[in-house]
Design an enzyme around this catalytic site. Structure first.
Site, PDB file in Angstrom:
ATOM      1  CB  CYS A  91      17.070  -6.156  26.440  1.00  0.00           C
ATOM      2  SG  CYS A  91      17.272  -5.898  24.684  1.00  0.00           S
ATOM      3  CB  CYS A 233      25.789   1.815  20.084  1.00  0.00           C
ATOM      4  SG  CYS A 233      25.161   2.754  18.700  1.00  0.00           S
ATOM      5  CB  SER A 234      24.928  -1.273  24.531  1.00  0.00           C
ATOM      6  OG  SER A 234      23.966  -1.759  23.624  1.00  0.00           O
ATOM      7  CE  LYS A 355      29.180   3.868  24.567  1.00  0.00           C
ATOM      8  NZ  LYS A 355      30.051   2.716  24.435  1.00  0.00           N
ATOM      9  CG  HIS A 359      22.745  -4.907  26.227  1.00  0.00           C
ATOM     10  ND1 HIS A 359      22.051  -5.645  27.158  1.00  0.00           N
ATOM     11  CD2 HIS A 359      21.814  -4.435  25.339  1.00  0.00           C
ATOM     12  CE1 HIS A 359      20.757  -5.634  26.844  1.00  0.00           C
ATOM     13  NE2 HIS A 359      20.591  -4.914  25.748  1.00  0.00           N
TER      14      HIS A 359
HETATM   15  N1  COA Z   1      31.073   1.802  21.764  1.00  0.00           N
HETATM   16  C1  COA Z   1      32.378   2.128  21.650  1.00  0.00           C
HETATM   17  N2  COA Z   1      33.246   1.452  20.887  1.00  0.00           N
HETATM   18  C2  COA Z   1      32.794   0.388  20.225  1.00  0.00           C
HETATM   19  C3  COA Z   1      31.435  -0.017  20.297  1.00  0.00           C
HETATM   20  C4  COA Z   1      30.569   0.732  21.109  1.00  0.00           C
HETATM   21  N3  COA Z   1      29.294   0.406  21.211  1.00  0.00           N
HETATM   22  N4  COA Z   1      31.264  -1.117  19.516  1.00  0.00           N
HETATM   23  C5  COA Z   1      32.457  -1.408  18.991  1.00  0.00           C
HETATM   24  N5  COA Z   1      33.385  -0.491  19.408  1.00  0.00           N
HETATM   25  C6  COA Z   1      34.781  -0.407  19.031  1.00  0.00           C
HETATM   26  C7  COA Z   1      35.452  -1.748  19.070  1.00  0.00           C
HETATM   27  O1  COA Z   1      36.064  -1.986  20.320  1.00  0.00           O
HETATM   28  C8  COA Z   1      36.462  -1.636  17.975  1.00  0.00           C
HETATM   29  O2  COA Z   1      37.605  -0.949  18.453  1.00  0.00           O
HETATM   30  P1  COA Z   1      39.099  -1.475  18.106  1.00  0.00           P
HETATM   31  O3  COA Z   1      39.195  -1.359  16.616  1.00  0.00           O
HETATM   32  O4  COA Z   1      39.988  -0.542  18.858  1.00  0.00           O
HETATM   33  O5  COA Z   1      39.151  -2.889  18.582  1.00  0.00           O
HETATM   34  C9  COA Z   1      35.813  -0.734  16.944  1.00  0.00           C
HETATM   35  O6  COA Z   1      34.818   0.003  17.666  1.00  0.00           O
HETATM   36  C10 COA Z   1      35.148  -1.488  15.824  1.00  0.00           C
HETATM   37  O7  COA Z   1      34.405  -2.558  16.406  1.00  0.00           O
HETATM   38  P2  COA Z   1      33.376  -3.409  15.571  1.00  0.00           P
HETATM   39  O8  COA Z   1      32.966  -4.570  16.415  1.00  0.00           O
HETATM   40  O9  COA Z   1      33.929  -3.670  14.213  1.00  0.00           O
HETATM   41  O10 COA Z   1      32.134  -2.403  15.460  1.00  0.00           O
HETATM   42  P3  COA Z   1      30.878  -2.590  14.551  1.00  0.00           P
HETATM   43  O11 COA Z   1      30.808  -1.406  13.656  1.00  0.00           O
HETATM   44  O12 COA Z   1      30.831  -3.945  13.954  1.00  0.00           O
HETATM   45  O13 COA Z   1      29.684  -2.510  15.635  1.00  0.00           O
HETATM   46  C11 COA Z   1      27.831  -1.331  16.530  1.00  0.00           C
HETATM   47  C12 COA Z   1      29.334  -1.305  16.235  1.00  0.00           C
HETATM   48  C13 COA Z   1      27.460  -0.043  17.229  1.00  0.00           C
HETATM   49  C14 COA Z   1      27.032  -1.467  15.225  1.00  0.00           C
HETATM   50  C15 COA Z   1      27.533  -2.556  17.456  1.00  0.00           C
HETATM   51  O14 COA Z   1      28.276  -2.424  18.644  1.00  0.00           O
HETATM   52  C16 COA Z   1      26.041  -2.652  17.788  1.00  0.00           C
HETATM   53  O15 COA Z   1      25.265  -3.117  16.975  1.00  0.00           O
HETATM   54  N6  COA Z   1      25.646  -2.238  18.988  1.00  0.00           N
HETATM   55  C17 COA Z   1      24.249  -2.277  19.420  1.00  0.00           C
HETATM   56  C18 COA Z   1      23.883  -3.650  19.877  1.00  0.00           C
HETATM   57  C19 COA Z   1      22.398  -3.742  20.107  1.00  0.00           C
HETATM   58  O16 COA Z   1      21.566  -3.395  19.282  1.00  0.00           O
HETATM   59  N7  COA Z   1      22.011  -4.235  21.284  1.00  0.00           N
HETATM   60  C20 COA Z   1      20.604  -4.350  21.649  1.00  0.00           C
HETATM   61  C21 COA Z   1      20.122  -3.083  22.190  1.00  0.00           C
HETATM   62  S1  COA Z   1      18.393  -3.052  22.412  1.00  0.00           S
END
Ligand code: COA
Length: 410
Positions: A91, A233-234, A355, A359
Site C-alpha cells: 500500500c 474499512c476502506s 476510509k 484506497h
Molecule cells: N465503507 C462503507 N460502505 C461500504 C464499504 C466501506 N468500506 N465497502 C462497501 N460499502 C458499501 C457499498 O457502497 C455498497 O453500498 P450500496 O449497496 O448502497 O451500493 C454496500 O456497502 C455493499 O458493497 P459491497 O462492495 O458488496 O461490499 P463487500 O461486502 O463486497 O465489501 C469490504 C466490503 C469491507 C469487505 C471491502 O470493502 C473490503 O475488503 N475493504 C478492505 C479493502 C482492503 O483490505 N484494502 C487494503 C487495506 S490494507
C-alpha cells in the site's frame, strides 16, 4: 540529506470509485491522472521536459494479468523513450515511487520526474481481491493461516482496546470525521456524510436510525473482522494519481508556488504480527516519522496537517500516536473530542482518508501528496486548513512491513 532541493510542480488524480471506472483499464486511469497533472503546472510544461517515470501498480498481475506496466504507462502517456521503472511496496508503493523520484533529481541525474500509482481493483470479486492483497503479507506465517488485512488490523484494534481500556466507539469518530471530510472532496469515493448514507438506507429498507451511532451499531453495518465493521474499512476502489517533481533550479520555470519536499523517512519493520512485541504501535511508522522530522529539522508539533494511513479506522488512531501527535492511548480520545477535524488541533485526513476517499492500493501514496499539494497552495476549497505551511503524509505497506513518512513545505 538531499544534494539538491526537490519540489512538486504539478499534481493530478482521478476520482477514486468502485463503479465509475468500470470500462477503463489502469493505463487509461493513469493517463487521466497524468493529464490533470500536466494541466496543473502553472506555467505549462511539455512531454519533452519530463526525464523519467517511476510508477507503481501493486498487484496488476492479479487484477489485470499485467506486469511490465511501467513502459506501458510511459507509452500511453506519450513519454517514450524516457526510462520507466515500476516500484512496489504494497500500500506504500507510490510514496516509495515519489521517494525514488526525489533521489533521482537530488542526485543530479534528472531535472523533471513523473511519479505516481494506479490500481484497478474491481476486476476481481471481493474474496479474490482480498486474496490478491494477502500477497503483501507474510505468506507462510500469515496468509496460509487465513489471516487477511482486515483480520490483522482487527487484532491491532483489540490489543489497543485491551491496553488502553478503550472501545469501538473511538473508531466510529474516525469514520464519521473522514466521511465528513470526503463529502467536501470531489475526488473521493464516498462523497456523503454517514448520516446521509444512513438516511438513504433507511428509506430503501424501511428502517429508522436516530443518529450516526444508531446506524453504525445496527446490523446494516455488519462485522467484517471483529471488532471492525463495514464502516471501519476502506472500500475497494479503482483510481490513479500522479505528481510532477522538479529540481528547485527548474521548478521556478514552471510555477511561482512550488511545494518543497523537506523530510523523507522510509523504514522496514517486522512484517508478521506474531513477531511484534506490541500490536498497539507500528514501530516502522515511529522510526519513519523520526527520520523525516530529523531531516526536515522540525518536530511533530510543527506539522499543520497530515494524511495518515487509515486503511482501517484503528490504523488512524495508532498513526496519530506513532507520529507523536498525541500521547499513547489518547489518539482515539482526541478524535472523539474533535481535535483531529479540519482546523482542529491537528487536521488529520482532510481529504477523507483511505476510509472515505478510497484506497486503490498503489494510487494511495501519491494521492496523499496530491492533497498536501492542494492544501499548501490554498486550493483545497471547503477542506482548506487555515495558514497551512507544513504538511505530512504517512503511508504504510500492509500491516507495517513498510512505513513511509514525507514532509512538504510551502
Ligand atoms: N465503507 C462503507 N460502505 C461500504 C464499504 C466501506 N468500506 N465497502 C462497501 N460499502 C458499501 C457499498 O457502497 C455498497 O453500498 P450500496 O449497496 O448502497 O451500493 C454496500 O456497502 C455493499 O458493497 P459491497 O462492495 O458488496 O461490499 P463487500 O461486502 O463486497 O465489501 C469490504 C466490503 C469491507 C469487505 C471491502 O470493502 C473490503 O475488503 N475493504 C478492505 C479493502 C482492503 O483490505 N484494502 C487494503 C487495506 S490494507
Amino acid at each position: 540529506m538531499l544534494m539538491n532541493k526537490v519540489a512538486l510542480i504539478g499534481a493530478g488524480m482521478t476520482r477514486f470509485h468502485h463503479s465509475l471506472h468500470k470500462d477503463k483499464s489502469s493505463r487509461e486511469l493513469f493517463v487521466e491522472a497524468f493529464l490533470e497533472c500536466l494541466d496543473s503546472v502553472d506555467k505549462s510544461i511539455s512531454h519533452k521536459d519530463i526525464d523519467a517515470l517511476f510508477i507503481s501498480a501493486t498487484a496488476s498481475e492479479f487484477f489485470e494479468h499485467q506486469s511490465h506496466i511501467a513502459c506501458l504507462l510511459s507509452d500511453w502517456t506519450g513519454l517514450n523513450p524516457i526510462p520507466a521503472t515500476r516500484i512496489e511496496a504494497a500500500c506504500a508503493s507510490s510514496s516509495a515511487a515519489l521517494e525514488i523520484g526525489v533521489f533521482a533529481i537530488a542526485s543530479g541525474m534528472y531535472d523533471i520526474v513523473l511519479v505516481g500509482g494506479v490500481e484497478k481493483m474491481t476486476t476481481l470479486e471481493v474474496d479474490e481481491m482480498t486474496y490478491a492483497l494477502m500477497s503483501g503479507l507474510d505468506h507462510p506465517y500469515e496468509c496460509i493461516l487465513g489471516v487477511s488485512n482486515p483480520g490483522l488490523y482487527a487484532m491491532m484494534a483489540n490489543a489497543y482496546f485491551e491496553k488502553y481500556d478503550s472501545s469501538w466507539e473511538e473508531l466510529t469518530s474516525i469514520s464519521i470525521k473522514n466521511h465528513h471530510n470526503a463529502s467536501m472532496n470531489p475526488k473521493a469515493h464516498f462523497q456523503s456524510e454517514i448520516m446521509d448514507i444512513a438516511k438513504k438506507i433507511s428509506q430503501k429498507k424501511g428502517l429508522k436510525f436516530d443518529n450516526e451511532m444508531d446506524f453504525l451499531k445496527s446490523p446494516t453495518n455488519p462485522y467484517i473482522a471483529h471488532p471492525l465493521r463495514l464502516f471501519d474499512c476502506s472500500p475497494v476502489s479503482d483510481g490513479a494519481s500522479a505528481i510532477l517533481l522538479a529540481s528547485s533550479k527548474k521548478a521556478k520555470k514552471f510555477t511561482d508556488t512550488p511545494v518543497y519536499v523537506t523530510g523523507l523517512g522510509h523504514t522496514s519493520g517486522t512484517m508478521s504480527l506474531h513477531d511484534r512485541r506490541d500490536l498497539t504501535s507500528i514501530p516502522a511508522s515511529v522510526e519513519a516519522g523520526n527520520r523525516a522530522y530529523k531531516m526536515a529539522k522540525i518536530e511533530s508539533k510543527d506539522i499543520d496537517f497530515a494524511m495518515v494511513h487509515d486503511c482501517f479506522t484503528p490504523a488512524e488512531i495508532i498513526a496519530t500516536e506513532d507520529l507523536g501527535f498525541f500521547p499513547r492511548g489518547e489518539g482515539g480520545k482526541a478524535a472523539i473530542e474533535g481535535r483531529t477535524r479540519i482546523n482542529g488541533e491537528k487536521s488529520i485526513n482532510t481529504d477523507g482518508g483511505l476510509k472515505a476517499k478510497g484506497h486503490p492500493i498503489a494510487a494511495t501514496g501519491t494521492a496523499m501528496s496530491y492533497e498536501v499539494w492542494k492544501q499548501l497552495r490554498g486550493e483545497a476549497d471547503k477542506r482548506q486548513v487555515n495558514n497551512a505551511e507544513i504538511g505530512l503524509i504517512h503511508n504504510v505497506g500492509a500491516s507495517g512491513g513498510t512505513a513511509i513518512v514525507q514532509i512538504f513545505r510551502r
